[in-house]
Design a protein around this motif. Structure first.
Motif, PDB file in Angstrom:
ATOM      1  N   TRP A 180       2.142   1.698  -3.453  1.00  0.00           N
ATOM      2  CA  TRP A 180       1.034   2.187  -4.293  1.00  0.00           C
ATOM      3  C   TRP A 180       0.890   3.701  -4.126  1.00  0.00           C
ATOM      4  O   TRP A 180       0.726   4.430  -5.106  1.00  0.00           O
ATOM      5  CB  TRP A 180      -0.235   1.439  -3.904  1.00  0.00           C
ATOM      6  N   CYS A 181       0.987   4.167  -2.880  1.00  0.00           N
ATOM      7  CA  CYS A 181       0.903   5.610  -2.611  1.00  0.00           C
ATOM      8  C   CYS A 181       2.075   6.356  -3.246  1.00  0.00           C
ATOM      9  O   CYS A 181       1.895   7.456  -3.793  1.00  0.00           O
ATOM     10  CB  CYS A 181       0.858   5.872  -1.107  1.00  0.00           C
ATOM     11  N   HIS A 218       1.443   6.783  -6.872  1.00  0.00           N
ATOM     12  CA  HIS A 218       0.481   7.871  -7.099  1.00  0.00           C
ATOM     13  C   HIS A 218       1.130   9.241  -6.873  1.00  0.00           C
ATOM     14  O   HIS A 218       0.799  10.205  -7.580  1.00  0.00           O
ATOM     15  CB  HIS A 218      -0.745   7.702  -6.192  1.00  0.00           C
ATOM     16  N   ALA A 219       2.035   9.328  -5.899  1.00  0.00           N
ATOM     17  CA  ALA A 219       2.739  10.591  -5.658  1.00  0.00           C
ATOM     18  C   ALA A 219       3.572  10.972  -6.875  1.00  0.00           C
ATOM     19  O   ALA A 219       3.581  12.138  -7.296  1.00  0.00           O
ATOM     20  CB  ALA A 219       3.629  10.473  -4.415  1.00  0.00           C
ATOM     21  N   THR A 221       0.833  -1.201   0.000  1.00  0.00           N
ATOM     22  CA  THR A 221       0.000   0.000   0.000  1.00  0.00           C
ATOM     23  C   THR A 221       0.869   1.254   0.000  1.00  0.00           C
ATOM     24  O   THR A 221       0.568   2.226  -0.698  1.00  0.00           O
ATOM     25  CB  THR A 221      -0.960  -0.008   1.207  1.00  0.00           C
ATOM     26  N   SER A 222       1.946   1.227   0.750  1.00  0.00           N
ATOM     27  CA  SER A 222       2.875   2.355   0.750  1.00  0.00           C
ATOM     28  C   SER A 222       3.461   2.564  -0.647  1.00  0.00           C
ATOM     29  O   SER A 222       3.536   3.694  -1.140  1.00  0.00           O
ATOM     30  CB  SER A 222       3.989   2.115   1.773  1.00  0.00           C
ATOM     31  N   GLY A 255       0.621   9.575   2.945  1.00  0.00           N
ATOM     32  CA  GLY A 255       0.003   8.256   3.046  1.00  0.00           C
ATOM     33  C   GLY A 255       1.035   7.150   2.957  1.00  0.00           C
ATOM     34  O   GLY A 255       1.007   6.182   3.734  1.00  0.00           O
ATOM     35  N   ALA A 256       1.967   7.297   2.017  1.00  0.00           N
ATOM     36  CA  ALA A 256       3.029   6.302   1.857  1.00  0.00           C
ATOM     37  C   ALA A 256       3.856   6.190   3.127  1.00  0.00           C
ATOM     38  O   ALA A 256       4.222   5.090   3.555  1.00  0.00           O
ATOM     39  CB  ALA A 256       3.923   6.680   0.671  1.00  0.00           C
ATOM     40  N   TRP A 310      -0.076  12.105  -1.136  1.00  0.00           N
ATOM     41  CA  TRP A 310       0.210  10.693  -1.385  1.00  0.00           C
ATOM     42  C   TRP A 310       1.461  10.252  -0.625  1.00  0.00           C
ATOM     43  O   TRP A 310       1.516   9.135  -0.099  1.00  0.00           O
ATOM     44  CB  TRP A 310       0.368  10.421  -2.878  1.00  0.00           C
TER      45      TRP A 310
END
Length: 175
Positions: free
Chosen positions: A54-55, A58-59, A51-52, A77-78, A74
């Protein structure tokens, strides 16, 4: 960054060689080993790191579009998901020690600690790198045209994820 990633991959290739030599010499210990570890913790690590990552992807995408504020969100979140890795490790180690899984618990556990603590060190380096990238993003050092530092960090973070995706099945699933 590519030289650093190459060194990291080489380091872990040597550690995986140690794993396979130990497994070849102690097949019973490695067959029984995964049942001794917490599959919940291993699954938690995997979900948090993926998930990190993935963030982070996106960043990087947001930065390429010139949306630095969205990129920074993002990255926060990561960082939060990435920070969950050492937190879960703390609880897992406490659980392991309470259940007698220390340095005297046999070759499987020693090999597990050897690889997983080395991976933890790389996660800490990655978290420090992420803080640096977050600071640079917040101060406007990156934009749609120049964000090579963010891109280099993303490569490192994903390499760390890939290494975990090799550690997870070897210790938590394969018996």
């Amino acid at each position: 960054m590519w030289v650093g990633i190459f060194c990291e991959v080489t380091e872990f290739a040597l550690m995986f060689a140690v794993y396979f030599v130990a497994r070849a010499h102690h097949p019973e210990a490695f067959a029984e080993g995964p049942a001794r570890l917490s599959l919940l913790a291993g699954t938690g690590y995997t979900l948090m790191l993926l998930t990190s990552g993935w963030c982070v992807a996106h960043a990087l995408h947001a930065m390429r579009q010139g949306a630095s504020r969205r990129s920074l969100r993002w990255l926060f979140g990561a960082f939060a998901f990435g920070l969950a890795y050492p937190v879960i490790k703390l609880f897992e180690v406490r659980w392991n020690l309470a259940n007698g899984l220390n340095g005297d618990a046999g070759v499987f556990i020693v090999t597990y600690y050897y690889l997983s603590f080395n991976h933890l060190i790389h996660v800490f380096w990655g978290l420090l790198g992420m803080l640096w990238v977050m600071l640079r993003t917040a101060t406007g050092a990156y934009d749609a045209g120049e964000h090579s530092g963010l891109e280099a960090f993303a490569c490192y973070w994903h390499a760390t994820d890939i290494i975990w995706l090799m550690i997870f099945p070897l210790f938590y699933l394969l018996g």
